[in-house]
Design a protein around this motif. Structure first.
Motif, PDB file in Angstrom:
ATOM      1  N   VAL A 131     -17.923 -47.231  -2.749  1.00 50.39           N
ATOM      2  CA  VAL A 131     -17.087 -48.170  -1.999  1.00 50.39           C
ATOM      3  C   VAL A 131     -16.017 -47.378  -1.258  1.00 50.39           C
ATOM      4  O   VAL A 131     -15.403 -46.477  -1.828  1.00 50.39           O
ATOM      5  N   THR A 132     -15.798 -47.700   0.005  1.00 50.19           N
ATOM      6  CA  THR A 132     -14.746 -47.070   0.799  1.00 50.19           C
ATOM      7  C   THR A 132     -13.740 -48.113   1.237  1.00 50.19           C
ATOM      8  O   THR A 132     -14.117 -49.163   1.771  1.00 50.19           O
ATOM      9  N   LEU A 133     -12.467 -47.842   0.995  1.00 50.47           N
ATOM     10  CA  LEU A 133     -11.389 -48.725   1.444  1.00 50.47           C
ATOM     11  C   LEU A 133     -11.091 -48.427   2.901  1.00 50.47           C
ATOM     12  O   LEU A 133     -10.832 -47.277   3.273  1.00 50.47           O
ATOM     13  N   LEU A 134     -11.147 -49.467   3.743  1.00 49.08           N
ATOM     14  CA  LEU A 134     -10.873 -49.330   5.164  1.00 49.08           C
ATOM     15  C   LEU A 134      -9.530 -49.967   5.507  1.00 49.08           C
ATOM     16  O   LEU A 134      -9.268 -51.112   5.124  1.00 49.08           O
ATOM     17  N   ILE A 135      -8.689 -49.239   6.214  1.00 48.71           N
ATOM     18  CA  ILE A 135      -7.438 -49.781   6.728  1.00 48.71           C
ATOM     19  C   ILE A 135      -7.674 -50.273   8.143  1.00 48.71           C
ATOM     20  O   ILE A 135      -8.157 -49.517   8.994  1.00 48.71           O
ATOM     21  N   GLU A 136      -7.356 -51.527   8.386  1.00 55.09           N
ATOM     22  CA  GLU A 136      -7.621 -52.132   9.689  1.00 55.09           C
ATOM     23  C   GLU A 136      -6.426 -51.989  10.617  1.00 55.09           C
ATOM     24  O   GLU A 136      -5.275 -52.168  10.209  1.00 55.09           O
ATOM     25  N   SER A 137      -6.706 -51.702  11.876  1.00 58.12           N
ATOM     26  CA  SER A 137      -5.654 -51.665  12.887  1.00 58.12           C
ATOM     27  C   SER A 137      -5.080 -53.068  13.073  1.00 58.12           C
ATOM     28  O   SER A 137      -5.774 -54.066  12.917  1.00 58.12           O
ATOM     29  N   PHE A 165     -11.253 -46.229   8.153  1.00 56.78           N
ATOM     30  CA  PHE A 165     -10.554 -47.145   9.054  1.00 56.78           C
ATOM     31  C   PHE A 165     -11.512 -48.096   9.753  1.00 56.78           C
ATOM     32  O   PHE A 165     -12.691 -47.808   9.935  1.00 56.78           O
ATOM     33  N   CYS A 166     -10.958 -49.252  10.109  1.00 55.82           N
ATOM     34  CA  CYS A 166     -11.651 -50.266  10.892  1.00 55.82           C
ATOM     35  C   CYS A 166     -10.780 -50.583  12.102  1.00 55.82           C
ATOM     36  O   CYS A 166      -9.603 -50.931  11.943  1.00 55.82           O
ATOM     37  N   LEU A 167     -11.332 -50.436  13.282  1.00 60.23           N
ATOM     38  CA  LEU A 167     -10.613 -50.812  14.494  1.00 60.23           C
ATOM     39  C   LEU A 167     -10.992 -52.228  14.891  1.00 60.23           C
ATOM     40  O   LEU A 167     -12.175 -52.542  15.012  1.00 60.23           O
ATOM     41  N   LEU A 201     -13.718 -43.317  11.051  1.00 59.21           N
ATOM     42  CA  LEU A 201     -13.897 -44.684  11.544  1.00 59.21           C
ATOM     43  C   LEU A 201     -15.260 -45.193  11.105  1.00 59.21           C
ATOM     44  O   LEU A 201     -16.283 -44.608  11.437  1.00 59.21           O
ATOM     45  N   HIS A 202     -15.265 -46.321  10.353  1.00 60.35           N
ATOM     46  CA  HIS A 202     -16.508 -46.798   9.749  1.00 60.35           C
ATOM     47  C   HIS A 202     -16.939 -48.186  10.214  1.00 60.35           C
ATOM     48  O   HIS A 202     -18.057 -48.611   9.910  1.00 60.35           O
ATOM     49  N   CYS A 203     -16.078 -48.902  10.909  1.00 60.46           N
ATOM     50  CA  CYS A 203     -16.405 -50.282  11.272  1.00 60.46           C
ATOM     51  C   CYS A 203     -15.589 -50.696  12.484  1.00 60.46           C
ATOM     52  O   CYS A 203     -14.474 -50.200  12.702  1.00 60.46           O
ATOM     53  N   LEU A 204     -16.149 -51.599  13.272  1.00 54.63           N
ATOM     54  CA  LEU A 204     -15.436 -52.165  14.415  1.00 54.63           C
ATOM     55  C   LEU A 204     -15.438 -53.685  14.285  1.00 54.63           C
ATOM     56  O   LEU A 204     -16.497 -54.298  14.132  1.00 54.63           O
ATOM     57  N   HIS A 205     -14.255 -54.284  14.300  1.00 51.73           N
ATOM     58  CA  HIS A 205     -14.153 -55.730  14.468  1.00 51.73           C
ATOM     59  C   HIS A 205     -14.188 -55.982  15.970  1.00 51.73           C
ATOM     60  O   HIS A 205     -13.244 -55.637  16.686  1.00 51.73           O
ATOM     61  N   ASP A 240     -20.294 -43.855  22.850  1.00 52.46           N
ATOM     62  CA  ASP A 240     -20.944 -43.029  21.828  1.00 52.46           C
ATOM     63  C   ASP A 240     -20.180 -43.020  20.508  1.00 52.46           C
ATOM     64  O   ASP A 240     -20.785 -42.846  19.441  1.00 52.46           O
ATOM     65  N   ALA A 241     -18.859 -43.203  20.562  1.00 53.51           N
ATOM     66  CA  ALA A 241     -18.044 -43.187  19.341  1.00 53.51           C
ATOM     67  C   ALA A 241     -18.266 -44.425  18.493  1.00 53.51           C
ATOM     68  O   ALA A 241     -18.020 -44.405  17.281  1.00 53.51           O
ATOM     69  N   PHE A 242     -18.727 -45.520  19.114  1.00 54.42           N
ATOM     70  CA  PHE A 242     -18.821 -46.806  18.430  1.00 54.42           C
ATOM     71  C   PHE A 242     -20.247 -47.295  18.215  1.00 54.42           C
ATOM     72  O   PHE A 242     -20.495 -48.080  17.290  1.00 54.42           O
ATOM     73  N   ARG A 243     -21.186 -46.886  19.037  1.00 52.72           N
ATOM     74  CA  ARG A 243     -22.461 -47.590  19.151  1.00 52.72           C
ATOM     75  C   ARG A 243     -23.261 -47.608  17.854  1.00 52.72           C
ATOM     76  O   ARG A 243     -24.103 -48.492  17.651  1.00 52.72           O
ATOM     77  N   ASP A 244     -23.039 -46.662  16.946  1.00 54.74           N
ATOM     78  CA  ASP A 244     -23.780 -46.659  15.683  1.00 54.74           C
ATOM     79  C   ASP A 244     -22.999 -47.291  14.529  1.00 54.74           C
ATOM     80  O   ASP A 244     -23.502 -47.335  13.395  1.00 54.74           O
TER      81      ASP A 244
END
Length: 277
Positions: A131-137, A165-167, A201-205, A240-244
């Motif tokens: 499990v990884t804790l993500l801090i959201e912007s 992190f999650c942006l 960076l692991h996720c995008l909202h 390219d930074a986000f697409r995957d």
């Protein structure tokens, strides 16, 4: 392409699987309990098994809105840590990779003290393996932290925990980082990479914004229908930074459109870019 929505777990956490499929998503996000009260996850063993057996993912658990890691108040800090620990434990039970949380507000203690408090609270957690804790912007208003990339980097530097992190695109835009054109997206991506690092960076909202850049107003719009607009959203989706990364939608249900419409729109914008190339 991993794209999905924040769906309900009403009636059992495993119901999120069917709800995600119904809107055309293949990954997603959930609350394990109401985000407005101090209620921990209540997940039956059979629900957890059915959820883990699903082929959809990755998934994210979004922590309660009441959690405030940056608080100077001891009682709120203790409740926040306990609530977040319960979410991390639930993620491990469900086979969910990520738990997403906001830093919260320093409520007058000052930015540096708030960042210290947040890092310390994170280090009081026992985050399970896998499990990884993500801090959201954050969009940034009042004394909330996380609207500046420097806040995210500072917490990472001060914490001994391996966080990510999650942006949120609407939050990032509202906080003053422009995303409304391909050039603006490239500049914001470079700023994040220089300050925080894209490797964490692991996720995008993936949300458009109803308000202009730098307004600190957090109100989401349909993909391509807000102030970020079609050009900006297309650039984000295909960068390219986000697409995957997993794209998780928190878009509204209004004007006859909901998650299914937005998920289709995201795929159209990806396909349109591929065709143009």
């Amino acid at each position: 392409m991993h794209v999905g929505a924040h769906v309900s777990v009403a009636g059992g956490v495993d119901n999120a699987i069917e709800r995600q499929t119904e809107v055309g998503g293949n990954c997603g996000q959930i609350f394990t309990a109401s985000p407005q009260v101090w209620a921990g996850p209540d997940i039956a063993d059979d629900e957890a098994t059915r959820f883990r057996d699903s082929d959809l993912g990755p998934w994210v658990i979004h922590a309660s809105y009441l959690v405030n890691l940056a608080t100077p108040k001891d009682d709120l800090r203790e409740k926040s840590i306990a609530s977040l620990q319960a979410e991390c434990d639930a993620a491990a039970r469900l086979g969910i990779e990520f738990v997403n949380v906001h830093l919260g507000a320093h409520t007058g203690a000052g930015v540096e003290n708030g960042l210290d408090n947040a890092a310390s609270a994170i280090d009081d957690l026992d985050v399970p393996s896998g499990v990884t804790l993500l801090i959201e912007s954050d969009a940034g208003s009042g004394t909330k932290l996380g609207d500046e990339f420097a806040h995210l980097a500072a917490v990472c530097d001060r914490s001994h925990t391996d966080i990510g992190f999650c942006l949120d695109t609407a939050h990032t835009f509202a906080a003053g980082y422009d995303l409304s054109s391909p050039d603006a997206v490239a500049e914001t991506v470079a700023a994040f990479d220089d300050t925080v690092g894209l490797g964490d960076l692991h996720c995008l909202h993936l949300n458009d914004s109803k308000h202009a850049c730098g307004t600190n107003k957090d109100e989401h719009a349909h993909v391509g229908e807000g102030e970020i607009g079609v050009d900006g959203m297309r650039a984000i989706i295909n960068d390219d930074a986000f697409r995957d990364l997993p794209f998780v939608l928190e878009t509204p249900t209004e004007n006859g459109n909901g998650f299914a419409w937005n998920i289709d729109r995201v795929r159209e914008l990806r396909a349109a870019s591929s065709t143009s190339q």
